[in-house]
Design a protein around this motif. Structure first.
Motif, PDB file in Angstrom:
ATOM      1  N   ILE A 185       0.830  -1.218   0.000  1.00 42.40           N
ATOM      2  CA  ILE A 185       0.000   0.000   0.000  1.00 42.40           C
ATOM      3  C   ILE A 185       0.865   1.268   0.000  1.00 42.40           C
ATOM      4  CG2 ILE A 185      -2.119  -0.979   0.979  1.00 42.40           C
ATOM      5  CD1 ILE A 185      -1.392   0.510   3.586  1.00 42.40           C
ATOM      6  N   MET A 186       2.178   1.099   0.214  1.00 45.34           N
ATOM      7  CA  MET A 186       3.066   2.257   0.059  1.00 45.34           C
ATOM      8  C   MET A 186       3.180   2.664  -1.414  1.00 45.34           C
ATOM      9  SD  MET A 186       3.737   2.490   3.207  1.00 45.34           S
ATOM     10  CE  MET A 186       5.010   3.718   3.375  1.00 45.34           C
ATOM     11  N   THR A 187       2.731   1.782  -2.324  1.00 46.94           N
ATOM     12  CA  THR A 187       2.868   2.072  -3.764  1.00 46.94           C
ATOM     13  C   THR A 187       1.515   2.376  -4.423  1.00 46.94           C
ATOM     14  OG1 THR A 187       2.649  -0.274  -4.405  1.00 46.94           O
ATOM     15  CG2 THR A 187       4.865   0.511  -3.905  1.00 46.94           C
ATOM     16  N   THR A 188       0.503   2.667  -3.628  1.00 47.04           N
ATOM     17  CA  THR A 188      -0.849   2.849  -4.198  1.00 47.04           C
ATOM     18  C   THR A 188      -0.930   3.993  -5.211  1.00 47.04           C
ATOM     19  OG1 THR A 188      -1.410   4.099  -2.225  1.00 47.04           O
ATOM     20  CG2 THR A 188      -2.271   1.859  -2.355  1.00 47.04           C
ATOM     21  N   ASP A 189      -0.038   4.992  -5.104  1.00 47.58           N
ATOM     22  CA  ASP A 189      -0.038   6.098  -6.083  1.00 47.58           C
ATOM     23  C   ASP A 189       0.009   5.575  -7.511  1.00 47.58           C
ATOM     24  OD1 ASP A 189      -0.064   7.917  -4.106  1.00 47.58           O
ATOM     25  OD2 ASP A 189       1.996   8.639  -4.378  1.00 47.58           O
ATOM     26  N   PHE A 190       0.630   4.397  -7.688  1.00 48.69           N
ATOM     27  CA  PHE A 190       0.846   3.871  -9.030  1.00 48.69           C
ATOM     28  C   PHE A 190      -0.299   2.998  -9.532  1.00 48.69           C
ATOM     29  CE2 PHE A 190       4.925   4.660  -7.056  1.00 48.69           C
ATOM     30  CZ  PHE A 190       5.499   5.512  -7.981  1.00 48.69           C
ATOM     31  N   TRP A 191      -1.156   2.490  -8.647  1.00 48.15           N
ATOM     32  CA  TRP A 191      -2.156   1.542  -9.127  1.00 48.15           C
ATOM     33  C   TRP A 191      -3.557   1.671  -8.521  1.00 48.15           C
ATOM     34  CZ3 TRP A 191      -3.721  -1.340  -4.949  1.00 48.15           C
ATOM     35  CH2 TRP A 191      -2.816  -1.521  -3.908  1.00 48.15           C
ATOM     36  N   TRP A 192      -3.719   2.452  -7.467  1.00 48.32           N
ATOM     37  CA  TRP A 192      -5.025   2.469  -6.790  1.00 48.32           C
ATOM     38  C   TRP A 192      -6.142   2.975  -7.710  1.00 48.32           C
ATOM     39  CZ3 TRP A 192      -6.295   0.242  -2.255  1.00 48.32           C
ATOM     40  CH2 TRP A 192      -7.595   0.486  -1.775  1.00 48.32           C
ATOM     41  N   ASP A 193      -5.888   4.063  -8.452  1.00 46.86           N
ATOM     42  CA  ASP A 193      -6.934   4.629  -9.321  1.00 46.86           C
ATOM     43  C   ASP A 193      -7.363   3.619 -10.384  1.00 46.86           C
ATOM     44  OD1 ASP A 193      -6.825   6.916  -7.874  1.00 46.86           O
ATOM     45  OD2 ASP A 193      -5.683   8.085  -9.350  1.00 46.86           O
ATOM     46  N   ARG A 194      -6.379   2.885 -10.910  1.00 49.20           N
ATOM     47  CA  ARG A 194      -6.700   1.875 -11.941  1.00 49.20           C
ATOM     48  C   ARG A 194      -7.554   0.755 -11.334  1.00 49.20           C
ATOM     49  NH1 ARG A 194      -8.484   1.088 -16.048  1.00 49.20           N
ATOM     50  NH2 ARG A 194      -7.777  -0.411 -17.608  1.00 49.20           N
ATOM     51  N   LEU A 195      -7.241   0.377 -10.103  1.00 42.80           N
ATOM     52  CA  LEU A 195      -8.042  -0.643  -9.414  1.00 42.80           C
ATOM     53  C   LEU A 195      -9.486  -0.166  -9.252  1.00 42.80           C
ATOM     54  CD1 LEU A 195      -7.945  -3.402  -7.822  1.00 42.80           C
ATOM     55  CD2 LEU A 195      -7.652  -2.006  -5.766  1.00 42.80           C
ATOM     56  N   MET A 196      -9.632   1.099  -8.868  1.00 43.00           N
ATOM     57  CA  MET A 196     -10.978   1.644  -8.665  1.00 43.00           C
ATOM     58  C   MET A 196     -11.761   1.673  -9.987  1.00 43.00           C
ATOM     59  SD  MET A 196     -11.424   2.131  -5.492  1.00 43.00           S
ATOM     60  CE  MET A 196     -10.255   0.908  -4.976  1.00 43.00           C
ATOM     61  N   GLU A 197     -11.066   1.963 -11.094  1.00 46.85           N
ATOM     62  CA  GLU A 197     -11.738   1.965 -12.402  1.00 46.85           C
ATOM     63  C   GLU A 197     -12.289   0.584 -12.743  1.00 46.85           C
ATOM     64  OE1 GLU A 197      -8.699   5.298 -14.213  1.00 46.85           O
ATOM     65  OE2 GLU A 197      -8.844   3.362 -15.231  1.00 46.85           O
ATOM     66  N   LYS A 198     -11.607  -0.442 -12.263  1.00 48.00           N
ATOM     67  CA  LYS A 198     -12.027  -1.818 -12.569  1.00 48.00           C
ATOM     68  C   LYS A 198     -13.074  -2.340 -11.595  1.00 48.00           C
ATOM     69  CE  LYS A 198      -7.730  -2.919 -14.882  1.00 48.00           C
ATOM     70  NZ  LYS A 198      -6.470  -3.637 -14.887  1.00 48.00           N
ATOM     71  N   ASN A 199     -13.375  -1.565 -10.574  1.00 49.32           N
ATOM     72  CA  ASN A 199     -14.342  -1.993  -9.568  1.00 49.32           C
ATOM     73  C   ASN A 199     -15.761  -1.699 -10.064  1.00 49.32           C
ATOM     74  OD1 ASN A 199     -15.697  -2.697  -7.236  1.00 49.32           O
ATOM     75  ND2 ASN A 199     -15.040  -0.894  -6.081  1.00 49.32           N
ATOM     76  N   GLN A 200     -16.215  -2.527 -10.999  1.00 43.83           N
ATOM     77  CA  GLN A 200     -17.487  -2.268 -11.686  1.00 43.83           C
ATOM     78  C   GLN A 200     -18.699  -2.502 -10.787  1.00 43.83           C
ATOM     79  OE1 GLN A 200     -17.706  -1.055 -14.784  1.00 43.83           O
ATOM     80  NE2 GLN A 200     -15.488  -1.050 -15.017  1.00 43.83           N
ATOM     81  N   THR A 201     -18.530  -3.273  -9.738  1.00 45.92           N
ATOM     82  CA  THR A 201     -19.699  -3.616  -8.916  1.00 45.92           C
ATOM     83  C   THR A 201     -19.763  -2.796  -7.625  1.00 45.92           C
ATOM     84  OG1 THR A 201     -18.396  -5.468  -8.095  1.00 45.92           O
ATOM     85  CG2 THR A 201     -20.026  -5.955  -9.794  1.00 45.92           C
ATOM     86  N   ASN A 202     -18.917  -1.743  -7.572  1.00 42.09           N
ATOM     87  CA  ASN A 202     -18.936  -0.826  -6.427  1.00 42.09           C
ATOM     88  C   ASN A 202     -18.752  -1.494  -5.067  1.00 42.09           C
ATOM     89  OD1 ASN A 202     -19.239   1.585  -7.874  1.00 42.09           O
ATOM     90  ND2 ASN A 202     -21.388   1.085  -8.229  1.00 42.09           N
ATOM     91  N   ILE A 203     -17.843  -2.473  -5.047  1.00 39.06           N
ATOM     92  CA  ILE A 203     -17.451  -3.050  -3.761  1.00 39.06           C
ATOM     93  C   ILE A 203     -16.701  -1.954  -3.000  1.00 39.06           C
ATOM     94  CG2 ILE A 203     -16.052  -4.848  -2.651  1.00 39.06           C
ATOM     95  CD1 ILE A 203     -16.245  -6.348  -5.419  1.00 39.06           C
ATOM     96  N   LYS A 204     -16.957  -1.847  -1.691  1.00 35.04           N
ATOM     97  CA  LYS A 204     -16.239  -0.825  -0.917  1.00 35.04           C
ATOM     98  C   LYS A 204     -14.825  -1.338  -0.607  1.00 35.04           C
ATOM     99  CE  LYS A 204     -16.504   2.395   2.885  1.00 35.04           C
ATOM    100  NZ  LYS A 204     -16.935   2.618   4.260  1.00 35.04           N
ATOM    101  N   ILE A 205     -13.834  -0.791  -1.306  1.00 35.51           N
ATOM    102  CA  ILE A 205     -12.431  -1.185  -1.140  1.00 35.51           C
ATOM    103  C   ILE A 205     -11.682   0.021  -0.579  1.00 35.51           C
ATOM    104  CG2 ILE A 205     -10.387  -2.128  -2.293  1.00 35.51           C
ATOM    105  CD1 ILE A 205     -12.268  -2.756  -4.717  1.00 35.51           C
ATOM    106  N   VAL A 206     -10.982  -0.176   0.539  1.00 41.77           N
ATOM    107  CA  VAL A 206     -10.253   0.958   1.135  1.00 41.77           C
ATOM    108  C   VAL A 206      -8.840   0.521   1.540  1.00 41.77           C
ATOM    109  CG1 VAL A 206     -12.356   2.047   2.019  1.00 41.77           C
ATOM    110  CG2 VAL A 206     -11.066   0.494   3.487  1.00 41.77           C
TER     111      VAL A 206
END
Ligand SMILES: [Zn+2]
Length: 293
Positions: free
Chosen positions: A247-268
């Motif tokens: 999670i120290m590297t989320t700047d690089f991938w978190w937004d892309r993960l959220m784009e793929k979260n099509q079913t609106n699961i609450k991921i934090v």
């Protein structure tokens, strides 16, 4: 009350004096178990003894540890070859015999989950799943406000469920486990398969080859969202918390993960960072959470 919380990992043993979810004082040593079990014990005792003088004589000690742990006996049921001679060790007896203080022991991923559940991203909820993405992948489940243990305290080994049948080898001996893909080791392997060798994941994300970074992020987030969707389908949680060193590297991938979260699961992301294990195990040392009181 001030509690000593200790987190035993494959590389380091970290400890802290914890009060109400805050770490007041830190101590750290190398785990050194590769040098023999006696060297490991010296490291563990050194961490505890650095903290001990700053606490009351009746202060309990919490031990969060890598491996499969029986929290009722405080012993290690099983640990991989990265922790030689660790399987079978009774950590509770080791600490209680030496310091005469009440000691509780719990698996490190479950300790991290407990920390987040009480003080962090899962606070106030009843149904919480956590994935810890570090060197390996750990996990934990709280269902109806209780930790899920299974018949032999080996449930919630979320990192060792299968992502690709007959896929990459995993340290557990199986092939295609989640851990072989969405851990730090997994990302390094993905880079290697794409022709680039690195020593740690920070090097991957800060390298000059932007096509390579994009490819790795794409594969990683595809795999991670599949895993999250599976656990969402199995456990129906209110939230899925992502913790661990990655999670120290989320700047690089978190937004892309959220784009793929099509079913609106609450991921934090985890709130307490890498301290959640120390904070969680300190809570357990003061409160009888295992038996649901
Ligand atoms: Zn595995």
């Amino acid at each position: 009350m001030k509690i000593i919380g200790v987190d035993i990992g494959g590389t380091t043993i970290k400890g802290g004096i914890v009060e109400n979810g805050e770490i007041l004082l830190f101590a750290k040593r190398m785990t050194n178990i590769q040098l023999g079990i006696e060297e490991f014990k010296k490291s563990l005792f050194a961490v505890i003894e650095e903290l001990l003088d700053e606490t009351e004589p009746n202060c309990p000690i919490g031990i969060s540890s890598t491996g499969d742990i029986n929290p009722l006996t405080g012993s290690v049921i099983y640990a991989t070859d990265s922790m030689p001679d660790y399987s079978g060790l009774c950590l509770k007896k080791l600490i209680e015999d030496r310091y005469h203080r009440k000691t509780v022991v719990l698996n490190d991923s479950l300790s991290a989950l407990l920390g987040e559940y009480i003080y962090g991203a899962g606070k106030g909820l009843k149904e919480v799943v956590m994935l810890t993405l570090g060197t390996g992948v750990g996990g934990g489940v709280i269902s109806n406000s209780k930790l899920l243990f299974g018949k032999e305290f080996r449930a919630s080994r979320l990192g060792h469920t299968t992502l690709y049948k007959n896929g990459r080898p995993c340290p557990c001996g199986k092939k295609g486990c989640i851990e072989a893909y969405i851990s730090a080791k997994g990302l390094l392997k993905t880079a290697e398969i794409n022709g680039s060798n690195f020593f740690d994941v920070n090097e991957i994300f800060t390298c000059e080859d932007h096509n390579l970074i994009a490819k790795i992020v794409e594969e990683f987030t595809n795999d991670l969202i599949s895993v999250i969707e599976n656990y969402n389908a199995i456990f129906d949680p209110e939230v899925i918390i992502i913790g661990g060193g990655l999670i120290m590297t989320t700047d690089f991938w978190w937004d892309r993960l959220m784009e793929k979260n099509q079913t609106n699961i609450k991921i934090v992301p985890a709130d307490l960072g890498n301290d959640s294990g120390i904070i969680g195990i300190a809570y357990l040392a003061e409160n009888n959470f295992i038996e649901g009181e």
